[in-house]
Design an enzyme around this catalytic site. Structure first.
Site, mmCIF file in Angstrom:
data_model
loop_
_atom_site.group_PDB
_atom_site.id
_atom_site.type_symbol
_atom_site.label_atom_id
_atom_site.label_comp_id
_atom_site.label_asym_id
_atom_site.label_seq_id
_atom_site.Cartn_x
_atom_site.Cartn_y
_atom_site.Cartn_z
ATOM 1 N N SER A 110 8.538 -3.514 -2.468
ATOM 2 C CA SER A 110 8.000 -4.869 -2.436
ATOM 3 C C SER A 110 9.133 -5.870 -2.664
ATOM 4 O O SER A 110 10.178 -5.790 -2.028
ATOM 5 C CB SER A 110 6.875 -5.004 -3.468
ATOM 6 O OG SER A 110 6.159 -6.216 -3.286
ATOM 7 N N GLU A 241 8.033 -2.941 5.911
ATOM 8 C CA GLU A 241 6.616 -2.998 5.572
ATOM 9 C C GLU A 241 6.218 -4.439 5.285
ATOM 10 O O GLU A 241 7.004 -5.223 4.757
ATOM 11 C CB GLU A 241 6.289 -2.067 4.408
ATOM 12 C CG GLU A 241 6.999 -2.358 3.118
ATOM 13 C CD GLU A 241 6.122 -3.100 2.126
ATOM 14 O OE1 GLU A 241 4.950 -3.362 2.430
ATOM 15 O OE2 GLU A 241 6.638 -3.417 1.035
ATOM 16 N N HIS A 308 2.643 -1.121 0.654
ATOM 17 C CA HIS A 308 1.588 -1.486 -0.287
ATOM 18 C C HIS A 308 0.276 -0.719 -0.113
ATOM 19 O O HIS A 308 -0.704 -1.021 -0.790
ATOM 20 C CB HIS A 308 1.323 -2.986 -0.202
ATOM 21 C CG HIS A 308 2.447 -3.819 -0.749
ATOM 22 N ND1 HIS A 308 3.628 -4.003 -0.067
ATOM 23 C CD2 HIS A 308 2.569 -4.498 -1.914
ATOM 24 C CE1 HIS A 308 4.422 -4.779 -0.794
ATOM 25 N NE2 HIS A 308 3.813 -5.086 -1.913
#
Length: 337
Positions: A110, A241, A308
């Protein structure tokens, strides 16, 4: 040339929060993660920033950077695993002492991926994109997540192989924690543009595109200089991502990266599963993937175990990888050379 850390047995793990810390209401969850890791033989050292959270960050940016720098310099700390990601990691980059980065693992994903990619690009030291610390609090780890330890324990010159997960988590249910933390209910299927088998080979680079795009054009995102110094003439496999962006924002970000030369000598792109990617009109993420495949003339793989929607394959920034995808399944072989 890439430098690879090695995670030793009974390692000391430093937990610092260069992005978000753990708010007081969740301290019991954080303590459980510390207890679980300690029971597995790790020594856990937590910084002050890991326990605080206010105004979308754990602490002022200078404090966060200084604590990270201290843990990186500390010879007693073998690896650094932040509690989780967050929102404002980018603020700390100006105060990170890249000249003092040690050959020790930084593991996370992240928002943390901006720091990991910057470290690898600026120093040639490998970093690990995978689970965060809080998600290691389960009674046991699912087989995909558990590979983080084997991957990080692989010695320079070694090879480690991971496989796509059997199932993934569709949504977070923090009020109903599973023994392994994740509620793995949906069948995993790695997909390719064109539905053909794909085999890729190259150096891995990547992370969360929401924040990596903000490194474009900065000293922290100089992909060209990294390639010239550390992996001359070698192709790159990007793994990306999407946390929050809709389809058009994803497309804009990828085009910006393309304009900046990030996809030069690229052998393929891997996109993680995402519960974002909202369509705009009838323009979808699949349209974005098709456009990138057409424009770059490279294979595109999507809905992989990254990001995620756990679990996650542990991808090593800088590692030489061979990625095979066929019939909905994937294999990632990483060589620490």
């Amino acid at each position: 040339m890439i430098s690879y850390p090695t995670l030793k047995k009974e390692a000391t793990i430093g937990v610092t929060a260069p992005s978000s810390g753990v708010q007081e209401a969740l301290h019991d969850m954080f303590r459980l993660a510390i207890e679980r890791m300690s029971s597995r033989g790790f020594n856990v050292v937590t910084g002050d920033t890991a326990w605080t959270q206010d105004k979308a960050k754990s602490a002022p940016s200078r404090n966060r950077a200084e604590e990270f720098n201290e843990m990186m310099r500390n010879e007693e700390i073998d690896a650094i695993i932040p509690p989780w990601g967050g929102e404002l990691l980018i603020e700390v980059l100006q105060d990170i002492d890249f000249s003092s980065i040690k050959n020790k693992w930084l593991l996370g994903y992240s928002d943390i991926s901006a720091l990991m990619l910057a470290i690898t690009l600026k120093t040639g030291i490998a970093t690990a994109h995978g689970t965060n610390f809080v998600d290691l609090r389960g009674e046991y780890w699912d087989e995909t997540t558990a590979m983080w330890q084997e991957v990080l324990s692989t010695k320079p010159g070694g090879t480690v192989i991971q496989h796509s997960s059997p199932q993934y988590q569709k949504e977070w249910k923090h009020g109903e924690p599973a023994p392994c933390v994740f509620d793995l209910t949906e069948e995993t299927e790695w997909k390719t543009v064109g539905d053909n088998p794909v085999k890729l080979e190259g150096r891995l680079l990547g992370g969360c595109i929401d924040i990596l795009r903000h490194l474009v054009g900065t000293d922290y995102g100089d992909v060209a200089a990294f390639r010239e110094e550390h992996i001359p003439s070698e192709p790159v496999i990007w793994f990306l991502e999407n946390c929050d962006m809709n389809a058009t924002d994803l497309r804009r970000s990828l085009v910006q990266m393309k304009y900046a030369g990030w996809f030069e000598n690229c052998s393929g792109i891997l996109f993680g599963r995402s519960d974002a990617n909202a369509p705009v009109g009838n323009y979808t993420a699949e349209d974005v993937y098709q456009a990138m495949a057409d424009e770059l003339g490279i294979p595109i793989v999507y809905d992989i175990d990254c990001g995620h929607m756990p679990p996650q394959v542990t991808f090593i920034n800088g590692a030489h990888a061979i990625v095979d995808v066929a019939d909905g399944k994937g294999t990632v072989e990483q060589r620490f050379v």
